[in-house]
Every structure is written in C-alpha cells, then in structure tokens.
Design a protein around this motif. Structure first.
Motif, PDB file in Angstrom:
ATOM      1  N   GLY A  74     -12.036  -1.987   7.295  1.00  0.00           N
ATOM      2  CA  GLY A  74     -11.102  -1.142   6.560  1.00  0.00           C
ATOM      3  C   GLY A  74     -11.038   0.266   7.130  1.00  0.00           C
ATOM      4  N   TRP A 132     -10.734  -3.613  12.055  1.00  0.00           N
ATOM      5  CA  TRP A 132      -9.881  -3.731  10.863  1.00  0.00           C
ATOM      6  C   TRP A 132     -10.613  -4.424   9.714  1.00  0.00           C
ATOM      7  N   TYR A 158      -7.040   9.992  10.625  1.00  0.00           N
ATOM      8  CA  TYR A 158      -7.251   8.676  10.021  1.00  0.00           C
ATOM      9  C   TYR A 158      -8.705   8.462   9.601  1.00  0.00           C
ATOM     10  N   TRP A 159      -9.455   7.560  10.203  1.00  0.00           N
ATOM     11  CA  TRP A 159     -10.829   7.303   9.758  1.00  0.00           C
ATOM     12  C   TRP A 159     -11.860   8.062  10.610  1.00  0.00           C
ATOM     13  N   TYR A 175       6.522  -4.136  10.953  1.00  0.00           N
ATOM     14  CA  TYR A 175       5.080  -3.906  11.067  1.00  0.00           C
ATOM     15  C   TYR A 175       4.536  -4.694  12.249  1.00  0.00           C
ATOM     16  N   ASP A 234     -10.502   1.624  10.248  1.00  0.00           N
ATOM     17  CA  ASP A 234     -10.050   1.088  11.528  1.00  0.00           C
ATOM     18  C   ASP A 234     -10.554   1.811  12.773  1.00  0.00           C
ATOM     19  N   ARG A 254      -2.837   8.854  13.958  1.00  0.00           N
ATOM     20  CA  ARG A 254      -3.028   7.392  13.995  1.00  0.00           C
ATOM     21  C   ARG A 254      -3.967   6.998  15.149  1.00  0.00           C
ATOM     22  N   TYR A 259       3.333   0.187   5.328  1.00  0.00           N
ATOM     23  CA  TYR A 259       2.630  -1.099   5.161  1.00  0.00           C
ATOM     24  C   TYR A 259       3.441  -2.024   4.244  1.00  0.00           C
ATOM     25  N   GLN A 268     -11.208  -8.281   5.296  1.00  0.00           N
ATOM     26  CA  GLN A 268     -11.442  -6.870   4.955  1.00  0.00           C
ATOM     27  C   GLN A 268     -12.635  -6.830   4.014  1.00  0.00           C
ATOM     28  N   TRP A 286     -11.084   9.944   2.100  1.00  0.00           N
ATOM     29  CA  TRP A 286     -10.305   8.842   1.515  1.00  0.00           C
ATOM     30  C   TRP A 286     -10.748   8.649   0.064  1.00  0.00           C
ATOM     31  N   PHE A 346       0.629   6.759  -2.187  1.00  0.00           N
ATOM     32  CA  PHE A 346      -0.222   5.678  -1.687  1.00  0.00           C
ATOM     33  C   PHE A 346      -0.831   4.919  -2.873  1.00  0.00           C
ATOM     34  N   TRP A 368      -2.116  -6.142   1.347  1.00  0.00           N
ATOM     35  CA  TRP A 368      -3.412  -5.981   2.034  1.00  0.00           C
ATOM     36  C   TRP A 368      -4.536  -6.328   1.063  1.00  0.00           C
ATOM     37  N   PRO A 396       0.817  -1.226   0.000  1.00  0.00           N
ATOM     38  CA  PRO A 396       0.000   0.000   0.000  1.00  0.00           C
ATOM     39  C   PRO A 396       0.850   1.276   0.000  1.00  0.00           C
ATOM     40  N   TRP A 424      -8.080  -5.487   0.625  1.00  0.00           N
ATOM     41  CA  TRP A 424      -8.888  -4.602  -0.224  1.00  0.00           C
ATOM     42  C   TRP A 424      -8.029  -3.610  -0.988  1.00  0.00           C
ATOM     43  N   ASP A 425      -6.857  -3.273  -0.439  1.00  0.00           N
ATOM     44  CA  ASP A 425      -5.919  -2.453  -1.222  1.00  0.00           C
ATOM     45  C   ASP A 425      -5.634  -3.139  -2.556  1.00  0.00           C
ATOM     46  N   HIS A 477      -6.898 -10.371   5.776  1.00  0.00           N
ATOM     47  CA  HIS A 477      -6.673  -8.967   5.415  1.00  0.00           C
ATOM     48  C   HIS A 477      -5.216  -8.659   5.131  1.00  0.00           C
TER      49      HIS A 477
HETATM   50  C1  2M8 Z   1      -4.976   0.615   7.442  1.00  0.00           C
HETATM   51  O1  2M8 Z   1      -5.061  -0.519   8.282  1.00  0.00           O
HETATM   52  C2  2M8 Z   1      -3.911  -1.206   8.795  1.00  0.00           C
HETATM   53  C3  2M8 Z   1      -4.429  -2.438   9.528  1.00  0.00           C
HETATM   54  O2  2M8 Z   1      -5.065  -3.275   8.619  1.00  0.00           O
HETATM   55  C4  2M8 Z   1      -3.053  -0.386   9.736  1.00  0.00           C
HETATM   56  O3  2M8 Z   1      -3.463   0.696  10.170  1.00  0.00           O
HETATM   57  O4  2M8 Z   1      -1.944  -0.833  10.053  1.00  0.00           O
HETATM   58  C5  2M8 Z   1      -6.418   0.911   6.965  1.00  0.00           C
HETATM   59  O5  2M8 Z   1      -6.484   2.184   6.368  1.00  0.00           O
HETATM   60  C6  2M8 Z   1      -6.882  -0.173   6.005  1.00  0.00           C
HETATM   61  O6  2M8 Z   1      -8.131   0.137   5.459  1.00  0.00           O
HETATM   62  C7  2M8 Z   1      -5.863  -0.388   4.878  1.00  0.00           C
HETATM   63  O7  2M8 Z   1      -6.244  -1.496   4.111  1.00  0.00           O
HETATM   64  C8  2M8 Z   1      -4.456  -0.622   5.432  1.00  0.00           C
HETATM   65  C9  2M8 Z   1      -3.392  -0.646   4.335  1.00  0.00           C
HETATM   66  O8  2M8 Z   1      -3.538   0.451   3.480  1.00  0.00           O
HETATM   67  O9  2M8 Z   1      -4.108   0.424   6.351  1.00  0.00           O
END
Ligand code: 2M8
Length: 430
Positions: A165, A162, A355-356, A83, A167, A201, A27, A109, A361, A414, A31, A22, A33-34, A70
């Motif tokens: 998605g 998680w 973040y969320w 990580y 979080d 975060r 990351y 996810q 996004w 990203f 992942w 990602p 859904w990414d 995921h």
């Molecule tokens: C974020 O999630 C991961 C855990 O899965 C993290 O924070 O370490 C979220 O934004 C998630 O939706 C996304 O898939 C992931 C990787 O981009 O990061």
C-alpha cells in the motif's frame, strides 16, 4: 459546513452503485484496503446498506484459493483507458483461481478486511446478522490464504511494493535493485496526466520495476508455491503482518459471536521475527528482505504497527512511549507534531511532497491511533485523533499532507480520508 457533513458528502460522491472509488479522477476502480477503510466510514454514518455492499463488491473479486486482489475492475470497459495498469496487463485468468465474473489484478494489499469489518460492526447500532453470516466464510478464506501461503509465525511476506500500500516508500529501494533487468512499461502510464505536479508520483523507473514484477508473477502463473520458490521480491512486512494478526483476532471474535467454529492462529511470535539484533533504534524492528536475507531499516513509523494486535510485551509498550516522546520533540517546530510522516523528516530518504516518501497519510496515522488506544496509550492516541481532525478541517480531505507545511497534496475529496474522519468523530470515549 460541519466536518462530518463534508465527509459524508465525499463518500456519497465517490459511491458507484455498490462500491466506492478512492478518488474521482485518479483511481476509477475498487481498491482492496481503501474499501476496508471506506466501509468503516459508511458504518459510522449508520449507512448499513452501503457498508455491506462495499464489502460484498470487494469479495466479488476474491479468487477461489482465498486470495483477495488489490484492484477489482468493476465497469472495466468504461474506464479501461483511464488507469494503468488496466485489467489486461494482469491477465489474471492465467491462474485457474481468478473469478470469471469480474476482472482483477494479481497482487494483494494489506489484509484489512477482517479488522475493518469488525470495526464497522461496532459503529452500527444494529445490523443484519445473516448478512454477516454469509460474508464470514470469505473473510475466513482470506485469512487462511495468508496463514497458509504467506506466513511464518505471523510474519507475512509481500510480493510487490503495491502489496504494501506504500508504493514508492524507500523501504523497497534495496529489494528492487535485485529483481533483474527492468522491462520498459512507463510509456503506458496514465497517472501523470491526472495530477497537478508529476514530481509527487513514483518515477518512470519505479513503474518499470512494478510492471517487471508483474511479468515475473505471470511467469509463475500466480501460483503461491511457485512464487515462493522462484520469485525475486519477497519481503516480510510489518504492516501486512499487523493487519493479518489483528484480522485473526477480529475473525475469531465475529465467528464466536455467531457460534461458528474458529481455527485462527494464536501461537504467533511475530514481533521476534522482525527484531533486528544489530539495530540500536529505540524500536529495533524492521521489515526483512527474504530473498537477500537483510533487514530494511528506515526512519518511519513502521515499528508502531505491532500495537494493532494483542501480542505485544510491556517492554515494547515502554519503548513505544520513549519513541513517541522523541518523535514529538523532533516534530515540535511543525504544525501537526503528533502526526507521523511516511518517512520522517530527519531521514536522508525524506522527500516531503512525494507520495509515500515523506507525506503524512490519514490511514497510517489512524492505524497507529487504533493501536495506541487499544493498549491504553491514550495520552498519544488522543493527540493523534485531535490532529487528524484538525489537519483535515484546516486543509481539506486530501490523499496526503506535507509534513512540514501541513498542506494537502495529491487527490482531493479522497475517500479513505473522509471515511476515517467519520470513524474518529464517532470514537469519542477516550
Ligand atoms: C495508490 O496505489 C495505486 C496502485 O495500487 C496507484 O498509485 O495507482 C496507493 O496509495 C495505494 O495504497 C492505494 O490503495 C491506491 C488507491 O488509493 O493508490
């Protein structure tokens, strides 16, 4: 440099010989859904090889019961210290279903794979049908997993923040208050040292809750039946449901195109499952906490995700129209008034840079765009498309964006931001 070229460069930079991370720093694995979004980007670039490989590497992590985790920890030894949680924390081998060839997490996810695969194929000028034929059984198995273990008339339950998605969305505040005593895990975090501003975060308490839930899942041996009976976090989630139902449709169409029999669900009444009769919102649909029997209202774009499927009424589409008019008005003082924040600025729970909990996004706005366009609400989809392209052009390919200033936040370069821009650049026929 042109937007398209910049996007392609980012995907090429984040490509790791079979899959795409990602972002470079934050990351280091694949992942779920990414990857779905990223595969669409490769198809939009006409890079058929990377498109297939992205999906094939994702499927390497699939469990025997169809579950698709995921995180797929490719090159686990090389990146294990970079990580948290690393693969050992999940101990996925306690489920007899986990693969032996690659380590994975033990939660899912939003199930975007079937939808993303079909959308990617639409971009490709021509493609290898035999490769699709080989992949489809895994996609069908994933959809069956959801249909049989997580589903109630199309409303899908998730078992971890998680899995949504999103979080640290305030959506999970209430259910997380009811998961029992939290274990201390946050001292193991690695994310905070990789970001400029740790306040963007999730908190330490969030991480303790996330990992306490993992402990609970391990106690259930990741067994779907045991989880359903004993596990303290179960929420019917609109976004997961939307991708599941849209995925059923995509899967059936791809199967038919290859003369493969299909048994996807068609008798869904899932919008009803999320209807909150006590709500006076323009769109009165909310996630539902199964364990605590409670709707989870929040001022956020959740109720728009139904548009991703065929199963919406005319009345709902009218409500959407009214909702979007109200939204545009409330956002009129901001630079991107048609983009949707993860929590709207007028909510008491809004935190603009966290973040969320507030930021905008690209994948969320792209999902809304796809739904609006599908149902002919092009007045709105055109605006979202224009503003996604504008914000990324002006601010850069960030992980998320400040809804009031528009500033790019989180990780730069990203991958899904780049991939979905490529999708939109191709998707010109309004
Ligand atoms: C974020 O999630 C991961 C855990 O899965 C993290 O924070 O370490 C979220 O934004 C998630 O939706 C996304 O898939 C992931 C990787 O981009 O990061």
């Amino acid at each position: 440099m042109e937007l398209r070229e910049r996007a392609q460069q980012i995907l090429n930079m984040n490509w790791r010989n079979g899959y795409t991370v990602p972002s470079q720093k934050l990351y280091p694995f694949q992942w779920n859904w990414d990857s779905g979004f990223i595969a669409i980007g490769y198809a939009a670039m006409q890079n058929e090889q990377y498109f297939w490989q992205e999906i094939e590497y994702l499927i390497k992590g699939q469990w025997q019961n169809g579950f698709l985790p995921h995180i797929i920890y490719h090159n686990e030894e090389k990146y294990r210290d970079q990580y948290f949680p690393n693969a050992d924390v999940w101990a996925s081998s306690i489920s007899g279903d986990a693969p032996e060839s690659v380590k994975t997490s033990g939660i899912a996810q939003p199930p975007v794979l079937a939808f993303a695969l079909q959308r990617g194929l639409r971009h490709l000028q021509s493609y290898d049908q035999e490769r699709l034929r080989t992949i489809l059984p895994s996609v069908a198995q994933l959809q069956s997993f959801y249909r049989n273990t997580r589903n109630s008339q199309g409303a899908i339950s998730i078992y971890h923040p998680w899995e949504s998605g999103m979080d640290n969305s305030p959506l999970w505040d209430f259910p997380l208050q009811h998961i029992g005593e939290l274990q201390k895990w946050h001292h193991l975090r690695r994310d905070l040292e990789k970001v400029d501003d740790p306040s963007m975060r999730p908190t330490h308490k969030d991480y303790d809750a996330y990992l306490t839930l993992v402990d609970h899942l391990k106690t259930c041996n990741y067994d779907p039946e045991t989880i359903r009976k004993k596990y303290p976090f179960q929420v019917k989630d609109i976004l997961a449901s939307a991708f599941f139902i849209a995925g059923e449709q995509s899967l059936a169409e791809m199967q038919r195109s290859l003369d493969i029999p299909t048994n996807t669900a068609t008798d869904v009444d899932w919008q009803k499952m999320f209807h909150d009769p006590t709500s006076d919102d323009t769109l009165p649909y909310h996630n539902y906490d199964v364990c605590n029997r409670k709707f989870l209202p929040l001022e956020c774009p959740y109720a728009l995700f139904f548009l991703l499927t065929d199963h919406v009424s005319d009345q709902y589409k009218q409500q959407v129209n009214t909702f979007l008019q109200q939204h545009q008005q409330k956002m009129s003082e901001y630079p991107y008034p048609n983009l949707h924040a993860s929590v709207y600025p007028w909510s008491a729970k809004f935190v603009p840079n966290c973040y969320w909990k507030g930021p905008m996004w690209i994948n969320i706005n792209w999902t809304i765009y796809c739904g609006l366009k599908k149902h002919g609400l092009t007045k709105w989809s055109t605006k979202i498309r224009e503003q996604i392209l504008k914000i990324v052009d002006e601010q850069g390919f960030y992980e998320y964006f400040h809804p009031i200033s528009g500033e790019g936040l989180g990780a730069d370069n990203f991958s899904w931001t780049a991939a979905l821009v490529l999708d939109l650049l191709n998707d010109t026929n309004e």
